[in-house]
Motif scaffolding. Sequence first.
Motif, short mmCIF file in Angstrom:
data_model
loop_
_atom_site.label_atom_id
_atom_site.label_comp_id
_atom_site.label_asym_id
_atom_site.label_seq_id
_atom_site.Cartn_x
_atom_site.Cartn_y
_atom_site.Cartn_z
N VAL A 151 -26.54 -37.73 32.07
CA VAL A 151 -25.53 -36.66 32.13
C VAL A 151 -25.54 -36.03 33.52
O VAL A 151 -24.49 -35.79 34.11
N GLY A 152 -26.73 -35.78 34.06
CA GLY A 152 -26.83 -35.24 35.41
C GLY A 152 -26.29 -36.21 36.44
O GLY A 152 -25.63 -35.81 37.42
N TYR A 153 -26.54 -37.50 36.22
CA TYR A 153 -26.05 -38.54 37.12
C TYR A 153 -24.52 -38.55 37.15
O TYR A 153 -23.90 -38.56 38.21
N LEU A 154 -23.90 -38.52 35.97
CA LEU A 154 -22.44 -38.52 35.90
C LEU A 154 -21.85 -37.23 36.45
O LEU A 154 -20.79 -37.25 37.09
N ALA A 155 -22.54 -36.11 36.23
CA ALA A 155 -22.07 -34.83 36.78
C ALA A 155 -22.12 -34.87 38.31
O ALA A 155 -21.17 -34.45 38.98
N ALA A 156 -23.22 -35.36 38.86
CA ALA A 156 -23.34 -35.47 40.32
C ALA A 156 -22.27 -36.40 40.88
O ALA A 156 -21.65 -36.10 41.91
N LEU A 157 -22.03 -37.51 40.21
CA LEU A 157 -21.00 -38.46 40.64
C LEU A 157 -19.62 -37.80 40.62
O LEU A 157 -18.85 -37.92 41.58
N ALA A 158 -19.31 -37.09 39.55
CA ALA A 158 -18.01 -36.43 39.44
C ALA A 158 -17.84 -35.34 40.49
O ALA A 158 -16.79 -35.26 41.15
N ILE A 159 -18.86 -34.52 40.66
CA ILE A 159 -18.76 -33.42 41.64
C ILE A 159 -18.62 -33.96 43.06
O ILE A 159 -17.79 -33.50 43.84
N GLY A 160 -19.43 -34.95 43.42
CA GLY A 160 -19.33 -35.56 44.75
C GLY A 160 -17.98 -36.20 44.99
O GLY A 160 -17.40 -36.08 46.08
N SER A 161 -17.45 -36.87 43.97
CA SER A 161 -16.14 -37.51 44.10
C SER A 161 -15.03 -36.47 44.27
O SER A 161 -14.13 -36.64 45.09
N ILE A 162 -15.10 -35.41 43.49
CA ILE A 162 -14.08 -34.35 43.59
C ILE A 162 -14.12 -33.68 44.95
O ILE A 162 -13.08 -33.43 45.57
N VAL A 163 -15.32 -33.39 45.45
CA VAL A 163 -15.45 -32.77 46.76
C VAL A 163 -14.89 -33.69 47.85
O VAL A 163 -14.15 -33.25 48.74
N ALA A 164 -15.21 -34.98 47.78
CA ALA A 164 -14.69 -35.93 48.77
C ALA A 164 -13.16 -35.97 48.72
O ALA A 164 -12.50 -35.96 49.77
N CYS A 165 -12.60 -35.98 47.52
CA CYS A 165 -11.13 -35.99 47.39
C CYS A 165 -10.50 -34.72 47.93
O CYS A 165 -9.46 -34.76 48.59
N LEU A 166 -11.13 -33.58 47.64
CA LEU A 166 -10.59 -32.32 48.14
C LEU A 166 -10.63 -32.25 49.66
O LEU A 166 -9.66 -31.82 50.30
N ILE A 167 -11.73 -32.66 50.24
CA ILE A 167 -11.85 -32.65 51.71
C ILE A 167 -10.79 -33.56 52.32
O ILE A 167 -10.09 -33.19 53.26
N LEU A 168 -10.66 -34.76 51.76
CA LEU A 168 -9.69 -35.70 52.30
C LEU A 168 -8.26 -35.18 52.14
O LEU A 168 -7.45 -35.31 53.05
N SER A 169 -7.98 -34.55 51.01
CA SER A 169 -6.62 -34.03 50.81
C SER A 169 -6.31 -32.87 51.76
O SER A 169 -5.16 -32.67 52.13
N LEU A 170 -7.32 -32.12 52.16
CA LEU A 170 -7.09 -31.04 53.12
C LEU A 170 -6.91 -31.56 54.54
O LEU A 170 -6.17 -30.98 55.33
N TRP A 171 -7.62 -32.65 54.88
CA TRP A 171 -7.54 -33.19 56.23
C TRP A 171 -6.32 -34.07 56.47
O TRP A 171 -5.80 -34.12 57.58
N LYS A 172 -5.88 -34.79 55.45
CA LYS A 172 -4.78 -35.73 55.63
C LYS A 172 -3.45 -34.99 55.73
O LYS A 172 -3.23 -33.99 55.07
N LYS A 173 -2.56 -35.52 56.53
CA LYS A 173 -1.22 -34.97 56.63
C LYS A 173 -0.38 -35.46 55.44
O LYS A 173 -0.63 -36.57 54.94
N PRO A 174 0.58 -34.70 55.00
CA PRO A 174 1.46 -35.16 53.91
C PRO A 174 2.19 -36.44 54.32
O PRO A 174 2.53 -36.64 55.48
N TYR A 175 2.43 -37.28 53.33
CA TYR A 175 3.11 -38.55 53.58
C TYR A 175 4.57 -38.30 53.95
O TYR A 175 5.28 -37.57 53.27
N GLN A 176 4.99 -38.89 55.05
CA GLN A 176 6.37 -38.76 55.52
C GLN A 176 7.04 -40.14 55.42
O GLN A 176 6.58 -41.09 56.03
N GLU A 177 8.12 -40.22 54.65
CA GLU A 177 8.83 -41.50 54.57
C GLU A 177 9.62 -41.72 55.85
O GLU A 177 10.19 -40.80 56.41
N ALA A 178 9.61 -42.95 56.28
CA ALA A 178 10.29 -43.30 57.53
C ALA A 178 11.77 -43.44 57.37
O ALA A 178 12.33 -43.61 56.40
#
Length: 101
Positions: A74-101
Amino acid sequence: MVQGRPRRRHRELHHGPLVHHGGRHRFAAADPGHVLPSCIIGSALAGALSAAFGCTSPAPHGGAWVIAVIGNPVGYLAALAIGSIVACLILSLWKKPYQEA
């Protein structure tokens, strides 16, 4: 080809959770300055939380195959979920919104 798509794409979708992570390379290669730090921070957090939760693993690898032998799964899955969510949040803050050409 499966319905006009390469078979490789299908393999990547089900191999990721099982250990094989070959599909991640194209995302990191496309934007290494944002993707790599996000993944490193999320992974470091997941590893630190896993250690703090007292998780143990006799297996020399990860993925869904080892959940059955993890000490404190349970701790393993919690750590995996929390780490994944944090990575996604950081990436979503750093990435620019998608612009269609």
